[in-house]
Design an enzyme around this catalytic site. Sequence first.
Site, PDB file in Angstrom:
ATOM      1  N   LYS A 128       0.869  -1.322  -0.050  1.00 25.45           N
ATOM      2  CA  LYS A 128      -0.023   0.047  -0.032  1.00 25.45           C
ATOM      3  C   LYS A 128       0.844   1.319   0.009  1.00 25.45           C
ATOM      4  CE  LYS A 128      -3.621   2.040   2.886  1.00 25.45           C
ATOM      5  NZ  LYS A 128      -4.427   1.573   4.014  1.00 25.45           N
ATOM      6  N   SER A 210      -9.162   1.578   3.178  1.00 28.09           N
ATOM      7  CA  SER A 210      -8.755   2.246   2.271  1.00 28.09           C
ATOM      8  C   SER A 210      -7.452   1.305   1.535  1.00 28.09           C
ATOM      9  CB  SER A 210      -7.652   3.565   3.072  1.00 28.09           C
ATOM     10  OG  SER A 210      -6.957   2.894   4.097  1.00 28.09           O
ATOM     11  N   SER A 234      -9.635  -0.595   7.369  1.00 28.87           N
ATOM     12  CA  SER A 234      -9.185  -0.717   6.128  1.00 28.87           C
ATOM     13  C   SER A 234      -8.210  -1.886   5.459  1.00 28.87           C
ATOM     14  CB  SER A 234      -8.135   0.607   6.087  1.00 28.87           C
ATOM     15  OG  SER A 234      -8.839   1.925   6.138  1.00 28.87           O
TER      16      SER A 234
END
Length: 568
Positions: A128, A210, A234
């Site tokens: 990420k 996210s 997330s």
Amino acid sequence: MARWCFTLVLSLLCAHIARCFSFGGGDGNPFRIGLAFGGHARAAPPLPDLYEASVPELQAGLDAGHFTSVDLIKAYFARIDEVNLQGPALRAVLEKNPSALKQAAALDAERKLTGKRSELHGIPILLKDNIATIASEGMNTTAGSFSLLGSIVPDDAGVVKRLRKAGAIILGKANLSEFAHFRGNIASGWSGRGGQATNAYFPNADPCGSSSGSGIAASIGLAAVSLGTETDGSITCPTSNNNLAGIKPTVGLTSRAGVIPISEHQDSVGPMARSLTDAAIVLSIIAGKDANDNFTLAQPAVVPDFTKALNKNALKGKRIGVPRRVFLNDSISGNDPSINVAFEEALLTIKSLGATVVDPADLPSADEFVTSNNETIVLDVDFKVQLNQWFQSLLKNPSGVRSLADLIAFDDANPTLEEPVGFEDQSELIASEATAGHDAEFFAALAADHDLGSTRGIDFVLKKFNLDALVLPAPGFTTVPAAVVGYPIVTVPLGFFPDNVTIGSAGPETVYPAPGVPFGLSFLGTAFSEFELVGFGFAYEQKTQTRLKRKAFPAAIPKTQLKDVIGK
């Protein structure tokens, strides 16, 4: 004459041997060798399908020499190119690592010379884009924001150091909800740099955030495994929406050093993969103490080998609670009824695996989670303090942004990049900027969160009913009690929305629910109970094999396989 006869016999023997050894079978696999004795051929095992290939399968192929890590990098890069910006344009990946092939070649050579370092040796992993990597490698660390493009971080993130030591290869950076979905009321999966990421199970479906890009990429084999981060939902939510197995660790089990922050009290880094086997392998590598993150110093002295938790009988004799109040109320949780139908079937499966299901096992604080503002207070204060520290720690930032106030101004000054139509909101940033630091209100909210999540929450109900864990559908309010006290969640596939589900809107460019979009099942426990939760999730995962019951929509499935790159 004798010499002539010997030469003739030798020539015939060589011709026979040449016919017996066949290089390059009809399936295009140059490593397939037919060895004929009495007319019977023995073929090498087929190459793993990268849509589902597990870390153990990839390691077996690497060890046997059927392919190399260089081949893996080439194949994953090609798969990304097929669907990321072309075809269905899933926008899961922000950038590929320009150093990956060189690193793979070095790790291939090391494997031959001295063997592998770990089960992640030569395995490509996607990060990420809020997890820092040194700029000299050729990648950015931006949280999806142009305000951090070209910035120079002082060092690799703590978890990245562990991955590199284990021999893993950083494949690239995944798209995400900008600043880990802490910018404003903006659709999940959107960032200024990456645009709107979308789910591979239905066109333009919500991937959830996210860690959206990490979820999409792992779901269709754009990488072997991926890392996400969770503050509240997330990892859990994109794991759920993308038919994956994911582990949100206890805060302090994995280092957050070098991770663009929201809150030191709630942030956690964890694996997202196609199986709990792969996720357990990754967690065993990235867990551990780090002097650069003092929260990790409170973890148990010995980090367990989480792969030893992979027991199909892990649920036998265990007591699993169902906190129904609030969490299974459709009007409050927002869950589609089909999710709760699948959940009731899951409870029967858990019972069939030998567990006692205590139902209900409600949290005394359940109703207060619906109205409490404590989490918002804590996150707003922490974000401003820690993001300002992040900007100040950078060795260079070409945008000139050095604080949260600068970030808000940068977005307003660059609307084409950061505030396109439908994605203008900065309300979270603005609310955070208005906070006054770690004051009395902040500490009161932090204490109240501990009361809600632990004293009258998870720990209370575990003790009252003598439970080993709690279980809930992943969507809804499931993540909140664990989030506010930093407790772990393990999520595995539960089911898929039916084909006749009413399609809803999830943002300017995304839909949810939608036909065939996955949803997950979450096991929750107290601090540092990951080992037990992994076992429970694994037992359920192996019994149901839910992931294998549905694939992504055809255009979202990359076609490149190892046979297409080996030797090329």
